[in-house]
Scaffold this motif. Structure first.
Motif, short mmCIF file in Angstrom:
data_model
loop_
_atom_site.label_atom_id
_atom_site.label_comp_id
_atom_site.label_asym_id
_atom_site.label_seq_id
_atom_site.Cartn_x
_atom_site.Cartn_y
_atom_site.Cartn_z
N GLY A 53 -3.81 -2.52 4.72
CA GLY A 53 -3.22 -1.37 4.06
C GLY A 53 -3.11 -0.19 4.99
O GLY A 53 -2.12 0.55 5.00
N ASN A 54 -4.14 -0.02 5.80
CA ASN A 54 -4.14 1.08 6.75
C ASN A 54 -2.99 0.94 7.73
O ASN A 54 -2.24 1.90 8.00
N ILE A 55 -2.84 -0.27 8.26
CA ILE A 55 -1.75 -0.49 9.22
C ILE A 55 -0.41 -0.26 8.53
O ILE A 55 0.49 0.38 9.08
N GLY A 56 -0.28 -0.78 7.33
CA GLY A 56 0.98 -0.65 6.61
C GLY A 56 1.34 0.79 6.35
O GLY A 56 2.49 1.20 6.50
N ARG A 57 0.34 1.57 6.00
CA ARG A 57 0.62 2.98 5.75
C ARG A 57 1.05 3.68 7.02
O ARG A 57 1.97 4.50 7.02
N ARG A 89 -10.72 6.13 1.91
CA ARG A 89 -11.18 7.14 0.94
C ARG A 89 -10.20 7.40 -0.18
O ARG A 89 -10.22 8.46 -0.78
N SER A 90 -9.28 6.50 -0.42
CA SER A 90 -8.39 6.74 -1.54
C SER A 90 -8.78 5.79 -2.67
O SER A 90 -9.12 4.63 -2.42
N ARG A 91 -8.71 6.31 -3.86
CA ARG A 91 -9.14 5.48 -5.00
C ARG A 91 -8.20 4.31 -5.20
O ARG A 91 -8.62 3.21 -5.53
N SER A 92 -6.90 4.58 -4.96
CA SER A 92 -5.95 3.48 -5.16
C SER A 92 -6.24 2.35 -4.18
O SER A 92 -6.20 1.17 -4.54
N GLY A 93 -6.57 2.75 -2.95
CA GLY A 93 -6.89 1.74 -1.96
C GLY A 93 -8.10 0.92 -2.36
O GLY A 93 -8.10 -0.32 -2.25
N PHE A 94 -9.09 1.60 -2.87
CA PHE A 94 -10.31 0.90 -3.26
C PHE A 94 -10.04 -0.09 -4.39
O PHE A 94 -10.43 -1.26 -4.34
N SER A 95 -9.33 0.43 -5.41
CA SER A 95 -9.12 -0.46 -6.57
C SER A 95 -8.24 -1.64 -6.19
O SER A 95 -8.51 -2.78 -6.59
N LEU A 96 -7.23 -1.36 -5.40
CA LEU A 96 -6.35 -2.46 -4.98
C LEU A 96 -7.13 -3.47 -4.15
O LEU A 96 -7.00 -4.69 -4.35
N GLY A 97 -7.96 -2.95 -3.27
CA GLY A 97 -8.76 -3.84 -2.44
C GLY A 97 -9.66 -4.73 -3.26
O GLY A 97 -9.73 -5.95 -3.06
N VAL A 98 -10.34 -4.11 -4.23
CA VAL A 98 -11.26 -4.89 -5.05
C VAL A 98 -10.48 -5.93 -5.85
O VAL A 98 -10.88 -7.11 -5.92
N LYS A 134 -3.28 11.02 3.08
CA LYS A 134 -3.24 11.96 4.20
C LYS A 134 -4.47 11.86 5.07
O LYS A 134 -4.64 12.61 6.01
N PHE A 135 -5.36 10.96 4.73
CA PHE A 135 -6.64 10.95 5.43
C PHE A 135 -6.51 10.19 6.74
O PHE A 135 -6.28 9.00 6.76
N LYS A 136 -6.64 10.93 7.82
CA LYS A 136 -6.68 10.32 9.16
C LYS A 136 -5.46 9.45 9.43
O LYS A 136 -5.57 8.25 9.61
N ARG A 137 -4.33 10.05 9.41
CA ARG A 137 -3.13 9.26 9.67
C ARG A 137 -2.84 9.23 11.16
O ARG A 137 -1.95 9.90 11.64
N TYR A 150 0.80 -1.22 0.00
CA TYR A 150 0.00 0.00 0.00
C TYR A 150 0.84 1.27 0.00
O TYR A 150 0.67 2.13 -0.87
N PRO A 151 1.76 1.43 0.96
CA PRO A 151 2.57 2.65 0.91
C PRO A 151 3.40 2.74 -0.36
O PRO A 151 3.63 3.84 -0.88
N CYS A 152 3.80 1.59 -0.87
CA CYS A 152 4.59 1.60 -2.11
C CYS A 152 3.76 2.18 -3.24
O CYS A 152 4.22 3.04 -3.99
N ILE A 153 2.53 1.73 -3.33
CA ILE A 153 1.67 2.23 -4.41
C ILE A 153 1.40 3.70 -4.21
O ILE A 153 1.37 4.49 -5.16
N ASP A 154 1.23 4.08 -2.94
CA ASP A 154 1.00 5.50 -2.66
C ASP A 154 2.16 6.33 -3.18
O ASP A 154 1.97 7.37 -3.80
N SER A 155 3.37 5.85 -2.91
CA SER A 155 4.52 6.65 -3.33
C SER A 155 4.70 6.58 -4.84
O SER A 155 5.16 7.53 -5.46
N CYS A 156 4.31 5.44 -5.44
CA CYS A 156 4.42 5.33 -6.90
C CYS A 156 3.48 6.31 -7.58
O CYS A 156 3.82 6.97 -8.54
#
Lengths: 242, 1204
Positions: free
Chosen positions: A221-225, A167-176, A117-120, A105-111
């Motif tokens: 993903g949340n924990i990882g971030r 609430r991140s699109r990347s998180g949603f798509s990855l999750g699905v 930034k939501f509720k960290r 998850y954080p890797c994709i975020d950085s990519c």
């Protein structure tokens, strides 16, 4: 649940390994043993992976118990031992899968270049984990009228989880994506007879699988971030040192 | 105005009024809230207490009928669970068998082999019993509880427990109810032991299940003193048929009469089982609770800036908990009985309701301006967050409403609870928490007031507040120059959390108390859940302790004469077993036995020979001695739960079996005799209980001692500090425990002593350094260049006009006001002469200045002795020559320079009339060997630091230069009128000929010059710092601007402060920190111009800001040093200093913070917030301290300090 994370591992092992295998880096001049260990990126990665792994194993054991309780109203004393002995490979697989997802998850975020930034905050992460356990609890303990109702409720709950904590699109798509892949892998496993459901109601199990997968991916993903925040901090420190 | 805005304003106004109300009448509101909480929780009293112990209810056998499902109002004493038929009826046949008379030729195995063998015939009898009457023929098969498969996880019990048939359990199950298997079994005990689980077990074991009595009462062992074997045959019936049971009872009694048995047979006991919480169910529950506590911990950790953090956190938790209780209470009041398991859904309810609102409220209130009245602060904070609170609540209600429409009963109930909980939570937040918050804020104000007042009044020691020393101890090293602010041991230490927790534990003896309370609670729970078990256990203990032969002796006199009677009756009773059909005549002689107490005296002669079979009151309900999990576990093997259901236990059928020795010998297995006789069974039997007791006691004692030792060691390890004696621990900590040791650095006391650089005649105005050189400028305009390592004065650049003129001006005679250009030219030529040998030239210059001192010191007579005695290595006579070389090493690099910008204040001795002061140096930078000095006249001068020659100057600007930045070849000058000039320094030749290229004139020179003055004239650029190609300025117009150094283009204008910017910090990571007059600290991302965090930490200006890699350190006018976490913006801790002691900050290493204030320099340990040392105190108002340290930090950080 055990099945859940197993399949997750199958699906993410291939994608996760390649991205992180080459990320080792040499160490800066030492500033103290602890700091330097923390700052080292490979070590940091290993630490994070280990933490995620243990969280995954723990959750897998606990949620496995929940799922077993669905079919058993009362525990004879030696059921616990049979749980731990029957499928020993399940918790490690869950741990591996959660480590992969938590690192991915954080890797994709950085990519993607859009830091999450939501509720960290750790409190938010804890809330997320609690809701995830609650979803599992609901799927295990609450009696639903039929499968459609069960899966609809669980889907709503999972999406709510995503909306509340990610609430991140990347998180949603990855999750699905991971959820679908994992469900597929699970089905394959079951067809080939590697794994068996305790309950013969096949369709029933299938109905809640993807939602649990999805919620699990979001949680991990949340924990990882959140864990990656620390690494970010240390990298900052390092560059400052330079 | 849209509807939304209107709504928003109305909500905001309502919250404002509500906040005023809450803060005005705190006590009545809290009372009201407590009353309403109690009222709402009142219905909870009627709910049953949680517990897992079974509940009993006894009815008579005769008029028993299966209770109906409908509740009947008339039967008041009936418990409400006693409805409908029970899960099962339990009929136990209690068999007591003995071989009598006991023969010395018998081996120990005979004690139980033949009695156990008798179970098979009894089973046959029970199975085949048929009762026929007018209503038909009934057998056991039709009445018993038919069971199917065993639970899948219990494969290994398949051979033992019955499957697909009647649930009939007896010891015969060990041998599949087959006599042949039993007879061919060589070692019975081994067979029995085979099925026992290894290790500790809490629930009922298989042995208990099959024997039906606790293992120690069965008598199946080699060391059975009484030689009576007891076991039960348990028949589980699904329906109750009084006639069948009656005939079975009569039949068995007839076959095996129990002569002296007076067991009551008229009561049946219904046992209701609560929800069983097994360990498997407990694990997820415990996990959810752990997550819940982590959530609460991480949430309440964010509460900050309040008087009592713990108090507010407690209030927050109380708010949430009592709102939950209120919701349950309200739901109960309106008739919604909770069917969900409260303990399970509770964590989820807490998570749904959440602590967020409480935190948001606290944050909002805390961030309101501090100078407002408490009432107004509360009201403002509330109204600021009103909209978001309402929005969140509406969202949550919506989500819950959606959940309600899932139409799943459990979820619906959960949602109902959650809605009521949310509303009551809102109520409590508004009334309870807000009021508590207002009280807290008021307390903080009061404490603040108390602390401020004495400081302003000038009362020295008695300062209330956390920092007050208990008594003023003598300073450790009494020297006139060393002032400890407070002795470190007496300071309110900022220990790490871990240690603080341990201290807290140690201080309050928390662990011991918790253990004590836990033990009491545990015992209470034991008594509460299993009263019968403990009672029977105690009774058994008592009866065992009594001497041999006593049981049934004194207490039960009718049984005394049993044995002699039976001896005579033995043959008949054994014979009567086999001819079953004919009824044995009830022997009258047995009843006669009851009338022979006189023969009791004969009894002791024969006790070892005759085993006594006695029936006591404890046999009446023998199942009570079993674990209360006995029945649930038996049923759970067949996947039948007893939770929230009940079973009915019928009165036992006593069966007494006496066997003759011949029979015992006949049934022997050939290997039985080979079994070694028990080694002195009597002694072991006698001592067994005592030994066990002693063992347990010894073990307990040892464990206790070990625990105490362990705790003691732990305490010693974790709390090395001796609270009472500060001197010793002080020294020890200094040497060993410093965290700086990781860096190979420890500040020894003797090595840190400042090197005094003297020469300036007036207060030092500016200071600049690049590690090797140190340039300083005093109010008189004189610039001196020092060697930062040795403290030698290298160059003196006098003010235009020279020192002598200054002195003249000082004396009151106005010096000639020469034009600036003239001065500089003259000066340049003057210094230019002696460009070849710097050192030799430097000394004469200083020698010239030296004689000034006495005249100056007339004003400050007490200064010199103060200074000189401090440095033991430097004799005071050294003053005339070079600055003393101390016997220690200096750190090589001075990392940072602090530019203390102080506008030329008209102090007592600066005569404003003198025109010379107009061109005093306001800003200075040193880079390489170039000194850039910005003067108040707007002139920028560039000096050669080594030669002391003026390289160039620029006088284009007219406004005074307030700040300078010198980087690479660029000089950025900020002027008083708000303009920012970018200059380029060009080095054409290796000979260091310099040339200005940049000019403030617009567009005069093409490549680089730039002039940017966007600011309003009134605003003043106060700070400019540069890093990584960016110039950052903070100005009085509340903005921070970021310029790019290359093309001087303004990248960002950052707005966020509500006061002028007073402090700025930027480093290579492009994180910018700024502090303003409003006490706020903002962290910005320079790359994007976005605000990362915004925190309020100070009351008053932020005077200084420093960042380390992990934290941001700020100091303010309120003498508070705050340390913030850099990434999250959470305040880690704050240090309250004495007034005027923390004007500027510096960080030497990762963990060493230096503060320099009015007259003192203090070292702080950043990791602990601990004052390490206060270095020196000088009575100079304008002291500027500069700290250098080597990168390796092996050397001591040296402190350079200057004064005139």
């Amino acid at each position: 649940m055990s099945l859940t994370l197993t399949a997750m591992s199958d699906s993410t092992v291939t994608s996760g390994r390649q991205q992180w295998s080459g990320s080792g880096q040499t160490l800066q001049p030492p500033r103290g043993p602890f700091i330097s260990v923390i700052t080292n990126r490979t070590t940091n990665l290993l630490i994070r992976g280990a933490m995620l792994f243990s969280v995954g194993v723990f959750l897998a054991l606990v949620l496995n118990l929940l799922q077993v309780q669905r079919n058993v109203t009362l525990f004879p004393p030696d059921v616990i031992s049979s749980i731990f002995s029957s499928a020993w490979w399940v918790p490690p697989c869950c741990g591996t899968a959660s480590a992969m997802i938590g690192l991915l998850y954080p890797c994709i975020d950085s990519c993607l270049g859009e830091p999450h930034k939501f509720k960290r905050e750790w409190s938010s992460v804890m809330r997320c984990v609690a809701v995830f356990v609650g979803i599992n609890h609901a799927s295990a303990k609450v009696d639903f009228a039929n499968n459609v109702q069960l899966s609809l409720t669980l889907a709503a709950l999972s999406i709510g989880l995503w909306w509340t904590f990610d609430r991140s699109r990347s998180g949603f798509s990855l999750g699905v994506t991971i959820a679908l892949l994992a469900t597929l892998a699970t089905q394959l496993l079951v067809y080939n007879g590697v794994f068996q459901y305790t309950s013969p109601d096949f369709l029933y199990i299938r109905s809640w699988l993807p939602c649990i997968f999805f919620a699990g991916v979001i949680t991990m993903g949340n924990i990882g971030r959140q864990l990656a925040l620390y690494e970010y901090k240390f990298i900052q420190e390092k560059s400052h040192q330079d | 105005m849209t509807l939304r805005k209107q709504l928003r304003e109305k909500i905001s106004a309502a919250f404002y009024r509500h906040g005023l109300l809450c803060a005005s009448y705190p006590v009545p509101i809290i009372l009201f809230t407590s009353a309403s909480i109690l009222t709402c929780c009142y219905p909870l009293l009627r709910l049953p207490l949680p517990g897992t112990g079974p509940v009993e209810f006894t009815t008579g056998v005769r008029d028993y009928s299966v209770p109906s499902h409908e509740p009947q109002g008339d039967l008041g004493e009936r418990p409400d669970w006693y409805r409908g038929p029970p899960v099962a009826y339990i009929q136990q046949v209690l068999v007591k068998a003995a071989v009598s008379p006991w023969d010395s030729s018998l081996v120990p195995v005979d004690v139980f082999r033949s009695p156990l063998g008798r179970v098979f015939s009894l089973l046959e009898e029970i199975r085949n019993h048929v009762h026929s009457d007018s209503s038909g023929i009934r057998s056991l098969e039709s009445l018993c509880l038919q069971v199917t498969d065993l639970f899948p996880g219990l494969r290994r019990m398949q051979s033992v427990l019955p499957e697909h048939g009647c649930l009939l359990v007896s010891p015969g199950n060990y041998w599949q109810n087959q006599r042949e298997l039993f007879d061919s079994d060589a070692d019975l005990l081994k067979t029995i032991q085979k099925h026992e689980p290894k290790g500790l077990h809490t629930s009922a074991t298989l042995r208990d299940l099959l024997f039906g009595v606790p293992g120690k009462y069965t008598g199946v062992s080699h060391y059975n003193r009484k030689r009576v074997v007891t076991y039960t045959i348990t028949v589980v019936l699904s329906s109750y048929d009084a006639r069948f049971l009656g005939s079975l009872r009569a039949r068995l009694k007839q076959l095996h009469p129990s002569a002296n048995c007076s067991l009551r047979e008229d009561h049946m006991v219904h046992v209701h089982f609560k929800e069983e919480i097994g360990i498997a169910e407990l694990i997820p529950l415990v996990t959810t609770y752990i997550i819940l506590f982590a959530y609460i911990y991480f949430s309440t950790r964010k509460i900050d800036m309040v008087k009592s953090k713990w108090g507010l956190a407690l209030a927050a938790v109380v708010t949430v908990l009592s709102s939950l209780l209120m919701s349950v209470g309200l739901c109960t009041l309106f008739g919604l009985t909770p069917t969900l398991n409260g303990g399970e859904i509770f964590p989820y309810l807490v998570v749904v309701i959440g602590l967020e609102n409480v935190l948001v409220l606290t944050k909002s209130v805390v961030s309101t301006p501090v100078d407002l009245e408490v009432k107004l602060r509360i009201a403002q904070g509330l109204s600021n967050e009103s909209w978001s609170i309402m929005k969140n609540m509406a969202t949550e209600l919506c989500i819950i409403l959606i959940g309600y429409f899932t139409l799943v009963p459990a979820i619906q109930e959960f949602c109902l609870f959650a809605v009521v909980g949310l509303v009551s939570d809102f109520f409590l937040q508004m009334f309870f928490f807000t009021t508590v918050l207002s009280i807290d804020i008021r307390r903080m104000e009061l404490a603040d007031l108390n602390r401020r007042l004495p400081a302003e009044a000038g009362l020295p020691p008695p300062k209330p507040g956390p920092l007050r020393p208990r008594e003023v101890p003598p300073p450790p090293r009494p020297s006139p120059h060393t002032i400890t602010l407070q002795t470190p041991a007496f300071r309110n230490l900022r220990l790490p959390k871990r240690l603080r927790v341990v201290y807290f534990l140690a201080r309050t003896r928390l662990a011991q108390r918790i253990i004590m309370v836990g033990t009491v609670i545990w015992i209470g729970i034991l008594v509460y859940t299993d009263p019968a078990g403990i009672r029977t256990y105690l009774a058994a203990q008592v009866s065992e302790q009594s001497p041999l032969g006593d049981p049934g002796g004194a207490g039960l006199p009718p049984h005394l004469g049993v044995a002699p009677v039976f001896r005579g009756g033995d043959p008949t009773s054994t014979l009567s077993i086999h001819p079953a059909p004919d009824p044995t005549p009830l022997p009258e002689n047995q009843s006669q036995g009851h009338h022979g107490p006189a023969r009791a005296g004969l009894l002791p002669q024969a006790p070892p020979a005759v085993p006594q079979i006695t029936w006591g009151a404890e046999d009446e309900e023998g199942w009570r001695r079993l674990s209360f999990r006995h029945w649930p576990s038996l049923f759970s093997y067949y996947n039948i739960t007893l939770a929230k259901r009940y079973i009915s236990i019928l009165p036992v059928i006593p069966v007494t079996v006496h066997l003759s020795p011949q029979e015992a010998i006949e049934t022997r297995h050939p290997q039985d005799t080979r079994h070694p006789p028990p080694p002195i069974p009597k002694v072991s039997a006698d001592l067994q209980t005592d030994l066990t007791l002693y063992k347990v006691a010894a073990l307990g004692l040892a464990a206790g001692v070990l625990l105490v030792l362990l705790l003691f060691c732990l305490y010693r390890v974790l709390c090395p500090r001796n609270y009472g004696q500060n001197g010793v621990s002080h020294g020890r900590r200094r040497r060993g425990d410093l965290p700086c040791d990781d860096y190979g650095y420890s500040p020894p006391v003797s090595e840190i002593s400042p090197l005094l650089l003297r020469g300036h005649s007036m207060d030092i105005e500016c200071l600049a350094s690049d590690g090797m050189l140190l340039a300083s400028c005093c109010l008189a305009g004189q610039i001196r260049v020092w060697d930062a390592q040795t403290g030698d004065c290298l160059t003196v650049i006098p003010k235009p006009g020279g020192c002598w003129e200054q002195r003249d001006g000082w004396d009151g005679v106005g010096g000639a006001t020469e034009p600036e250009c003239l001065c500089s030219e003259a000066h340049g030529s003057y210094v230019g002469i002696d460009g070849l040998s710097e050192e030799e030239e430097g000394y004469p210059l200083r020698r010239r200045t030296a004689p000034i001192r006495p005249t100056l010191f007339n004003d400050q007579p007490d200064l010199t002795p103060l200074i000189d005695t401090n440095f033991t290595s430097q004799p005071p006579s050294h003053l005339l020559s070079t600055p003393p070389r101390a016997g220690f090493d200096f750190g090589g690099l001075v990392e940072r320079a602090y530019m203390e910008h102080e506008p030329p204040s008209p102090s007592a001795y600066t005569s404003p009339s003198s025109a010379d002061w107009e061109s005093s140096v306001w800003a200075m930078e040193l880079r390489g060997n170039l000194i850039a000095a910005g003067r108040s006249s707007g002139k920028l001068e560039l000096w050669d630091a080594v030669e002391g020659s003026l390289r160039c100057s620029n006088e284009d600007g007219v406004s005074g230069i307030t700040a300078l930045a010198f980087l690479n070849n660029r000089i950025v000058a900020a002027r008083l009128n708000g303009s920012l000039d970018f200059f380029t320094v060009e080095i054409n030749k290796p000979l260091c000929l310099l040339q200005y290229r940049g000019a403030p004139l617009r567009g005069s020179v093409p490549p680089s010059p730039c002039y940017s003055s966007e600011d309003v004239i009134s605003c003043q650029l106060t700070r400019s710092v540069h890093a990584a190609g960016r110039v950052v300025t903070g100005s009085q117009d509340h903005t921070v601007r970021i310029y790019r150094l290359e093309d001087s283009c303004c990248l960002f204008t950052l707005q966020g402060h509500s006061g002028g910017i007073t402090a700025i910090y930027i480093d290579q990571t492009m994180v910018l920190a700024s502090g303003g007059q409003d006490g706020a600290i903002c962290l910005w991302d320079v790359l994007t111009g976005s605000r990362v965090s915004h925190v309020y930490g100070h009351r008053g200006d932020v005077t200084s800001l420093v960042c380390t890699t992990s934290c941001v350190i700020s100091s303010g006018l309120d003498d508070l040093i705050c340390i913030w976490d850099r990434s999250t913006g959470i305040k880690l801790y704050s240090i309250q200093q004495e007034a005027g002691c923390g004007a500027s900050l510096g960080v030497i290493s990762e963990s060493l913070l230096v503060t320099g204030g009015q007259g003192c320099v203090s070292f702080w340990d950043l990791n602990f917030g601990d004052l390490l040392q206060t270095l020196l105190v000088l009575d100079n108002a304008a002291i500027v301290c500069d700290f250098g340290s080597e990168l390796s930090l092996v050397y001591v950080p040296s402190v350079l300090e200057k004064l005139d």
